[in-house]
Design a protein around this motif. Structure first.
Motif, mmCIF file in Angstrom:
data_model
loop_
_atom_site.group_PDB
_atom_site.id
_atom_site.type_symbol
_atom_site.label_atom_id
_atom_site.label_comp_id
_atom_site.label_asym_id
_atom_site.label_seq_id
_atom_site.Cartn_x
_atom_site.Cartn_y
_atom_site.Cartn_z
ATOM 1 N N GLU A 40 3.954 9.097 -4.350
ATOM 2 C CA GLU A 40 3.288 7.818 -4.578
ATOM 3 C C GLU A 40 3.401 7.472 -6.055
ATOM 4 O OE1 GLU A 40 -1.243 6.383 -4.920
ATOM 5 O OE2 GLU A 40 -0.694 7.026 -2.884
ATOM 6 N N ILE A 68 6.444 5.590 -2.462
ATOM 7 C CA ILE A 68 5.407 4.643 -2.081
ATOM 8 C C ILE A 68 4.935 4.027 -3.397
ATOM 9 C CG2 ILE A 68 3.148 4.314 -1.005
ATOM 10 C CD1 ILE A 68 5.141 5.343 0.997
ATOM 11 N N LEU A 112 2.229 -0.279 -1.507
ATOM 12 C CA LEU A 112 0.865 -0.055 -1.036
ATOM 13 C C LEU A 112 -0.096 -1.034 -1.695
ATOM 14 C CD1 LEU A 112 -1.476 1.532 0.305
ATOM 15 C CD2 LEU A 112 -1.390 3.085 -1.674
ATOM 16 N N ALA A 142 2.173 -1.631 2.953
ATOM 17 C CA ALA A 142 1.090 -0.833 3.533
ATOM 18 C C ALA A 142 -0.236 -1.386 3.047
ATOM 19 C CB ALA A 142 1.232 0.634 3.140
ATOM 20 N N SER A 171 -2.447 2.165 6.259
ATOM 21 C CA SER A 171 -2.733 3.308 5.391
ATOM 22 C C SER A 171 -4.013 3.962 5.903
ATOM 23 C CB SER A 171 -2.902 2.861 3.933
ATOM 24 O OG SER A 171 -3.239 3.966 3.107
ATOM 25 N N LEU A 196 1.272 5.404 7.100
ATOM 26 C CA LEU A 196 0.948 6.106 5.860
ATOM 27 C C LEU A 196 -0.421 6.770 6.001
ATOM 28 C CD1 LEU A 196 1.414 6.721 2.802
ATOM 29 C CD2 LEU A 196 0.413 4.456 2.329
ATOM 30 N N ARG A 198 -3.263 8.759 3.521
ATOM 31 C CA ARG A 198 -3.631 9.121 2.147
ATOM 32 C C ARG A 198 -4.917 9.944 2.188
ATOM 33 N NH1 ARG A 198 -4.664 4.897 -1.562
ATOM 34 N NH2 ARG A 198 -3.620 5.959 -3.280
ATOM 35 N N TRP A 247 4.097 9.311 6.683
ATOM 36 C CA TRP A 247 4.149 9.699 5.283
ATOM 37 C C TRP A 247 2.738 10.132 4.884
ATOM 38 C CZ3 TRP A 247 5.930 4.080 4.734
ATOM 39 C CH2 TRP A 247 7.264 3.946 5.146
#
Length: 286
Positions: A40, A68, A112, A142, A171, A196, A198, A247
């Motif tokens: 990222e 990203i 993102l 995203a 995300s 995605l 996180r 991801w």
């Protein structure tokens, strides 16, 4: 499974455990790229990188590596309208020109857009999302919220439907459940190609530390235990039931925990493990 999951970290400069001692800052990205398949890029949140800089970063990584790229904070409202550009459209255009360099080299996974805690589920904000999608046409985007209202009650399904209609990559977040300024983990893709994930940690006290000295360091100070990572192993399997690739970015950087947790999850998922310097291997053993 191996090709469907890519695990990486937020940024490449703060993870000293994965580099030999004395590694120069300018050499870290190339070395990072030999250990992880994705990263990222979060410095773009604070300032829009020049196209030349984006090309240089792209050239330092292998053909299969991906970025990203976090949208500039003025584009997501974090600066509350204060931007170093004549207007919003020119700001977006500058970012497009920057990200286009990475896209043309096949390195851009997604841009993102992470919106601030005060970006609640309101008509004016839905309009902003539509405008953003229009102004960023041609780029994979995203979307991540920080206000719970987007997923409260019946809004959960409406928000997910909106994201599908507009083409946003979901995300999916893991973060402390600390009131309206945090969102639950919604284990549901909005696109069939990519999702995605996180992982921000679960430091509830630190999550609400905005305005305090070193609040960014406090917010993301957390190490996941094996039980929590096994929970995410199951969540990832569920996501892969209706999306082709996941991801996964570890953003719990403050205490040097992100790389350790990333490798723990890679091991749990039976993914290929990165080669580490001999003096660092013991750091990631149970």
């Amino acid at each position: 499974m191996q090709k469907r999951i890519q695990i990486g970290l937020a940024g490449w400069g703060d993870h000293d455990d994965i580099y030999p001692k004395g590694t120069k800052a300018g050499d870290k990205l190339k070395m990072y790229g030999s250990r992880f398949p994705i990263v990222e890029l979060d410095s773009s949140f604070y300032a829009i990188p020049s196209p030349e800089r984006m090309r240089k970063w792209s050239e330092q990584t292998s053909e299969s590596f991906g970025f990203i790229v976090k949208a500039y904070q003025g584009m997501t409202g974090h600066t509350r309208g204060k931007i170093p550009f004549p207007d919003a459209r020119s700001m977006f255009q500058a970012f497009r020109e920057s990200a286009a360099e990475m896209r043309e080299m096949g390195k851009l996974k997604a841009v993102l857009f992470q919106y601030p805690p005060w970006f609640a589920c309101e008509r004016k904000h839905v309009d902003i999302l539509r405008r953003t999608r229009e102004w960023m046409d041609g780029f994979p985007l995203a979307l991540e919220f920080r206000h719970r209202s987007w997923f409260d009650g019946e809004m959960r399904d409406k928000t997910l439907s909106f994201m599908r209609e507009e083409g946003w990559i979901h995300s999916v977040c893991d973060e402390p459940q600390a009131g309206e300024g945090s969102i639950p983990a919604i284990i549901e893709p909005t696109r069939e190609d990519f999702t995605l994930v996180r992982l921000h940690g679960r430091n509830a006290a630190g999550w609400q530390s905005s305005g305090q000295p070193n609040w960014r360091e406090v917010r993301y100070l957390y190490r996941y235990n094996e039980e929590e990572l096994l929970e995410w192993k199951d969540n990832i399997s569920k996501l892969l039931g209706s999306t082709q690739k996941c991801w996964i970015i570890f953003n719990n950087n403050s205490g040097g925990d992100a790389a350790n947790n990333a490798m723990q999850l890679m091991k749990l998922l039976n993914l290929d493990m990165p080669d580490l310097p001999p003096n660092q291997l013991s750091l990631f053993e149970e």
